[in-house]
Enzyme design. Structure first.
Site, short mmCIF file in Angstrom:
data_model
loop_
_atom_site.label_atom_id
_atom_site.label_comp_id
_atom_site.label_asym_id
_atom_site.label_seq_id
_atom_site.Cartn_x
_atom_site.Cartn_y
_atom_site.Cartn_z
N PHE A 1 44.36 -15.84 -44.23
CA PHE A 1 44.40 -15.83 -45.70
C PHE A 1 45.62 -15.10 -46.25
CE2 PHE A 1 42.66 -11.56 -45.15
CZ PHE A 1 43.32 -10.86 -46.15
N CYS B 1 50.16 -8.33 -41.63
CA CYS B 1 50.05 -7.97 -40.22
C CYS B 1 51.19 -7.05 -39.81
CB CYS B 1 50.08 -9.21 -39.35
SG CYS B 1 51.66 -10.03 -39.37
N GLU C 1 42.16 -1.95 -37.48
CA GLU C 1 43.09 -2.44 -38.49
C GLU C 1 42.33 -2.43 -39.82
OE1 GLU C 1 44.04 -6.65 -38.33
OE2 GLU C 1 46.10 -6.25 -38.94
N GLU D 1 40.19 -20.92 -45.27
CA GLU D 1 39.23 -21.42 -46.26
C GLU D 1 39.14 -20.49 -47.46
OE1 GLU D 1 38.71 -19.96 -43.49
OE2 GLU D 1 36.77 -18.95 -43.35
N LYS E 1 44.66 -26.47 -40.14
CA LYS E 1 43.39 -25.94 -40.67
C LYS E 1 43.74 -24.66 -41.44
CE LYS E 1 40.44 -23.27 -40.41
NZ LYS E 1 40.12 -22.31 -41.51
#
Ligand code: NAD
Length: 504
Positions: free
Chosen positions: A157, A289, A389, A184, A181
């Protein structure tokens, strides 16, 4: 899974064989603006038949796409980069609405992906094989970098523009076809970029999109007609994808979670360093990240802590589309709840909460998923805020006595996505660069994400698979090296029988 039933809310389409189609699924999920909770769209969890149809379209399209001349492939990406530039502001606005990051940072998200598209337009020079002349008498050996077939991409995301653009442009430029993909949680900006890719001339079936979560991802990992899977996301899911896709005989590359340490030496440029730390720790609400999430002060640099706290406190928390915002909301209520739980764990486990951002007041956005900059000192390995994290605007800091101690701490941490050192000493920076066991190093650069002339080279627990996304490494990932050894007989010269392994 949240599902809004209203028919006035737009649905996100699948892309199968060049057509944007409505899913026949009964399972939908809301795409929600994280600053307001407004439902922006409904995204389908595609059925197994729809995944099959997307892969079948990609497989069929591969037959002709793999033979399409380099120039024709490259020109599509030249056109694509132009379309992305022309529509940059629109894509960024969609991205901010669904993801929450500030508008300038959303443009940065699109721009870092655009750089990969520009690089894909250069595929001719990237996909060159090699040739050695006269490896034996009259024998030449050469390599071809041939496309491998249907490839798939699964994206997170936090960069809904950049990370899809890490994947399908290079795969397709190499002559493969693709099934994407998207996340979502925020598929709308990705879909706008996919529309532009189709407008740029990517032929029917060469790029396909399916939406969904666990079942669709597992379907991709298992599908016998998919040859390679690129994944970017959390360590837990990436490890699952790597194992499952590898077991099914696929190539897999998984870029995963992180804990990025930045070392501050006492001789660093103080103002530049503190500004860099505040930007890289709290930008995108810490949902990068490559965010700098642990600051390691060496020696007297620890005295700068109060000034870092003040810089963090000064950052403006607001909806991403509001001018002057530094820190937008985090992606979801669940993400916010997890971040708050980790902050509480930090307090309970004995870290010092220097700045508490748990309850920001954001005028006009009472329902937003806001967490303001939060800063701990005295953080230690073994505390959850260090070991996990956090993926929120929470900066952990600690102090050590020497550069050697800092290096040992970082090398003992399992993650290897990024790290940095702030210093004015070339010798200290070089020592750090040499001895640190992390795949991407910044020297006075807080977020050392390489440009696509290079590849993204996270390491250790942050990465599974040998080859990284974009750059030269991904050309190798998305192609099979075929090595040809060829001899053409001279008329009238007959070689005797050769029973040895030597090429004669
Ligand atoms: P995530 O792992 O939850 O989701 C990534 C993808 O996996 C999504 O498309 C999602 O639909 C799918 N997925 C989620 N749960 C699944 C499951 N149980 N089984 C199969 N598929 C599943 O990650 P996220 O929260 O979207 O993204 C944040 C994470 O991504 C952070 O850990 C961040 O560090 C990481 N990340 C890494 C990089 C990198 O280059 N190393 C870059 C960006 C983000």
């Amino acid at each position: 899974m949240n599902t809004t039933q209203s028919s006035t809310i737009p649905t996100v389409k699948l892309l199968i064989n060049g057509e944007f189609v409505e899913s026949r699924t009964t399972e939908w999920r809301d795409v929600v603006n994280p600053a307001t909770q407004q439902v922006l769209a409904r995204v389908p969890m595609a059925t197994a038949e729809e995944v099959d149809a997307a892969v079948a379209a990609a497989r069929k399209a591969f037959e002709s796409w793999r033979k399409t001349p380099i120039g024709a492939r490259a020109r599509i990406f030249l056109k694509y980069q132009q379309l992305i530039r022309e529509n940059m502001k629109e894509v960024a606005a969609i991205l901010t609405a669904e993801q929450g990051k500030t508008l300038p940072d959303a443009e940065g998200d699109v721009f870092r992906g655009l750089e990969v598209v520009e690089h894909a337009a250069n595929i001719g020079t990237l996909q060159l094989g090699g040739l050695a002349n006269n490896v034996a008498t009259g024998v030449d050996t050469y390599t071809l970098l041939q496309p491998i077939g249907v490839c798939a991409g699964i994206t997170p995301f936090n960069f809904p523009a950049m990370i899809p653009l890490w994947m399908f442009p290079m795969a397709i430029a190499c002559g493969n076809t693709f099934v994407l993909k998207p996340s979502e949680q925020d598929p709308l900006s990705t879909m706008r970029l996919v529309e532009l890719a189709i407008e740029a001339g990517i032929p029917a079936g060469v790029l396909n999109v399916v939406h969904g979560a666990v079942d669709v991802v597992n379907g991709i990992c298992d599908h016998p007609d998919i040859k390679a899977v690129s994944f970017v996301g959390s360590t837990r899911v990436g490890t699952h994808v790597y194992n499952r896709a590898s077991l099914a005989g696929k190539r897999a590359q998984c870029m995963m979670g992180a804990k990025n340490h930045v070392v501050v030496l006492p001789d660093a440029h103080k103002e530049q360093t503190l500004n860099a730390l505040a930007g890289a720790g709290f930008g995108a609400a810490g949902q990068r990240c490559m965010a700098s999430s642990v600051v390691v002060f060496v020696g007297e640099a620890a005295q700068w802590l109060p000034e870092l706290v003040e810089r963090a406190r000064a950052l403006k928390v607001n909806a991403g589309h509001e001018a002057g915002t530094d820190v937008g909301p985090v992606i979801s209520r669940a993400a916010r709840a997890r971040i708050l739980e980790l902050i509480e764990a930090g307090v309970q486990e004995g870290a010092t909460l220097e700045l508490d951002g748990r309850a920001p007041q954001v005028l006009g956005y009472a329902d937003g998923n806001f967490v303001a900059p939060t800063l701990f000192s005295g953080v230690k390995p073994g505390m959850r805020i260090y070991d996990e994290e956090i993926f929120g605007p929470v900066l952990c800091t600690l102090a050590v006595d020497s550069l050697d101690e800092a290096i040992a701490l970082i090398n003992a941490n399992p993650n290897g996505n990024g790290t940095g050192v702030f210093t004015q000493s070339g010798a200290a920076a070089r020592k750090f660069q040499e001895e640190i066991d992390v795949g991407q190093v910044g020297i006075n650069v807080p977020i050392p994400v390489p440009v696509p002339l290079f590849s993204f080279t996270g390491s250790r627990a942050s990465k599974l698979g040998d080859l990284g996304p974009y750059g030269q490494q991904v050309v190798l990932f998305y192609t099979q090296t075929k090595t040809v050894t060829a001899r053409w007989f001279d008329d009238g010269v007959v070689a005797p029988v050769n029973t040895t392994i030597s090429l004669k």
